[in-house]
Design a protein around this motif. Structure first.
Motif, mmCIF file in Angstrom:
data_model
loop_
_atom_site.group_PDB
_atom_site.id
_atom_site.type_symbol
_atom_site.label_atom_id
_atom_site.label_comp_id
_atom_site.label_asym_id
_atom_site.label_seq_id
_atom_site.Cartn_x
_atom_site.Cartn_y
_atom_site.Cartn_z
ATOM 1 N N LYS A 43 56.705 45.591 -2.966
ATOM 2 C CA LYS A 43 57.377 44.362 -2.521
ATOM 3 C C LYS A 43 58.803 44.287 -3.068
ATOM 4 C CE LYS A 43 53.254 41.477 -1.928
ATOM 5 N NZ LYS A 43 53.384 41.350 -0.453
ATOM 6 N N MET A 44 58.996 44.782 -4.282
ATOM 7 C CA MET A 44 60.340 44.812 -4.861
ATOM 8 C C MET A 44 61.263 45.693 -4.026
ATOM 9 S SD MET A 44 61.671 46.609 -8.372
ATOM 10 C CE MET A 44 60.474 45.846 -9.436
ATOM 11 N N ILE A 45 60.788 46.885 -3.665
ATOM 12 C CA ILE A 45 61.592 47.798 -2.849
ATOM 13 C C ILE A 45 61.917 47.149 -1.506
ATOM 14 C CG2 ILE A 45 61.654 50.038 -1.697
ATOM 15 C CD1 ILE A 45 61.773 50.292 -4.700
ATOM 16 N N ASN A 46 60.928 46.522 -0.890
ATOM 17 C CA ASN A 46 61.146 45.880 0.410
ATOM 18 C C ASN A 46 62.128 44.713 0.301
ATOM 19 O OD1 ASN A 46 59.424 47.645 1.724
ATOM 20 N ND2 ASN A 46 57.640 46.328 1.461
ATOM 21 N N PHE A 47 62.125 44.039 -0.842
ATOM 22 C CA PHE A 47 63.076 42.955 -1.069
ATOM 23 C C PHE A 47 64.509 43.473 -0.954
ATOM 24 C CE2 PHE A 47 65.869 40.985 -4.296
ATOM 25 C CZ PHE A 47 65.928 39.684 -3.806
ATOM 26 N N PHE A 48 64.785 44.608 -1.575
ATOM 27 C CA PHE A 48 66.131 45.188 -1.502
ATOM 28 C C PHE A 48 66.406 45.790 -0.128
ATOM 29 C CE2 PHE A 48 65.423 45.300 -6.177
ATOM 30 C CZ PHE A 48 66.486 44.476 -6.517
ATOM 31 N N LYS A 71 58.476 57.710 0.777
ATOM 32 C CA LYS A 71 58.123 57.037 2.028
ATOM 33 C C LYS A 71 59.005 55.824 2.318
ATOM 34 C CE LYS A 71 54.433 54.345 -0.193
ATOM 35 N NZ LYS A 71 52.979 54.124 -0.263
ATOM 36 N N PHE A 72 59.797 55.389 1.340
ATOM 37 C CA PHE A 72 60.667 54.231 1.540
ATOM 38 C C PHE A 72 62.027 54.699 2.057
ATOM 39 C CE2 PHE A 72 57.652 52.942 -1.753
ATOM 40 C CZ PHE A 72 57.199 51.741 -1.246
ATOM 41 N N GLU A 175 49.438 46.065 -16.333
ATOM 42 C CA GLU A 175 50.745 45.993 -15.693
ATOM 43 C C GLU A 175 50.839 44.739 -14.832
ATOM 44 O OE1 GLU A 175 52.077 49.519 -13.605
ATOM 45 O OE2 GLU A 175 50.647 50.726 -14.746
ATOM 46 N N THR A 176 52.043 44.279 -14.600
ATOM 47 C CA THR A 176 52.231 43.176 -13.678
ATOM 48 C C THR A 176 51.963 43.657 -12.249
ATOM 49 O OG1 THR A 176 54.607 43.676 -13.635
ATOM 50 C CG2 THR A 176 53.861 41.903 -15.098
ATOM 51 N N THR A 177 51.560 42.737 -11.400
ATOM 52 C CA THR A 177 51.189 43.092 -10.031
ATOM 53 C C THR A 177 52.417 43.205 -9.125
ATOM 54 O OG1 THR A 177 50.973 40.795 -9.316
ATOM 55 C CG2 THR A 177 49.031 41.833 -10.330
ATOM 56 N N ASP A 178 52.162 43.660 -7.921
ATOM 57 C CA ASP A 178 53.207 43.777 -6.905
ATOM 58 C C ASP A 178 53.880 42.427 -6.659
ATOM 59 O OD1 ASP A 178 54.731 45.063 -4.985
ATOM 60 O OD2 ASP A 178 53.231 44.857 -3.403
ATOM 61 N N LEU A 179 53.087 41.373 -6.538
ATOM 62 C CA LEU A 179 53.628 40.042 -6.275
ATOM 63 C C LEU A 179 54.385 39.498 -7.479
ATOM 64 C CD1 LEU A 179 53.877 37.669 -4.338
ATOM 65 C CD2 LEU A 179 51.690 36.803 -5.215
ATOM 66 N N GLU A 180 53.880 39.744 -8.675
ATOM 67 C CA GLU A 180 54.549 39.269 -9.886
ATOM 68 C C GLU A 180 55.919 39.921 -10.046
ATOM 69 O OE1 GLU A 180 50.521 38.253 -12.481
ATOM 70 O OE2 GLU A 180 51.433 40.248 -12.575
ATOM 71 N N LYS A 181 55.981 41.216 -9.814
ATOM 72 C CA LYS A 181 57.273 41.910 -9.887
ATOM 73 C C LYS A 181 58.237 41.372 -8.838
ATOM 74 C CE LYS A 181 56.058 46.433 -11.884
ATOM 75 N NZ LYS A 181 54.633 46.269 -12.188
#
Length: 233
Positions: A43-48, A71-72, A175-181
């Motif tokens: 989700k972080m990568i998609n945000f950028f 893949k990104f 670790e923190t989750t995808d949504l948390e990051k």
């Protein structure tokens, strides 16, 4: 490669980009300070991506990281390229909008260069930098009864000063989750764009007073407010 050509070679010329350093070992042994769940960065990568910002992978060569992030479409794997050097690292950080990292050597790069950075999945408190342009997101701590430990308790009881002192028989770390990051990066990136930092520059002076034989442990009083924000954890 001359620095003025590096951006052109990496297809970063006239493009906005951020640098991402993930600490990960290619061995099977889990690293307390690193990341094993690369999917938690999606989700972080998609945000950028949605902001048309390139993500440049930094660090030592790592095949696992290379295989996952290829893949990104907006990720450039500089860390596994033939151009990766410390000099080029510094050049890229200096030209980036943001440096995202974990507790590791490169965390000092943005401080030297006056660039903003985010510390993701922090565990040990010995390496927290009292720097006015940074925000931290810690990992999550649990006792053996699976009860989450509050960060005020961690500071009060000094659970962690260094990796060697962490008692794996008494505590677990996640670790923190995808949504948390994602929530953390979205919130802090907007603050950085508006130059709204939580720590005053003069707080760096307090660091010298905190030094002891074991660590530069930072007290609850001086740590960044975002570290304890319940909206992320």
């Amino acid at each position: 490669v001359k620095n003025d050509k590096l951006l052109q070679i990496l297809k970063l010329k006239n493009r906005k980009f951020i640098c991402l350093h993930i600490r990960n070992s290619e061995s099977t042994e889990k690293n307390l300070r690193g990341s094993e769940d690369f999917s938690s960065y999606k989700k972080m990568i998609n945000f950028f991506t949605n902001k048309n910002i390139i993500v440049v992978l930094m660090g030592n060569k790592n095949r696992k990281i290379s295989n996952y992030f290829k893949k990104f479409r907006n990720v450039i794997d500089y860390r596994n390229s033939k151009y990766q050097t410390i000099i080029n690292d510094l050049y890229l950080v200096n030209n980036s909008s943001l440096f995202i990292t974990q507790i590791s050597g490169p965390i000092i790069f943005p401080i030297f260069l006056g660039k903003p950075f985010l510390g993701i999945d922090l565990v040990t408190f010995e390496d927290i930098q009292l720097y006015e342009k940074c925000f931290y997101l810690p990992k999550k701590f649990f006792n053996k009864k699976n009860k989450k430990i509050k960060y005020t308790e961690i500071f009060k009881n000094s659970l962690i000063f260094k990796d060697a002192y962490f008692n794996r028989e008494k505590y677990n770390v996640e670790e923190t989750t995808d949504l948390e990051k994602y929530n953390f990066v979205k919130f802090t990136f907007n603050k950085i764009l508006n130059k709204k930092y939580e720590i005053d520059f003069n707080q760096n002076k307090f660091l010298k007073k905190k030094l002891n034989i074991y660590s530069n442990f930072v007290t609850l009083k001086n740590i960044n407010k975002i570290f304890f924000d319940s909206k992320f954890l």
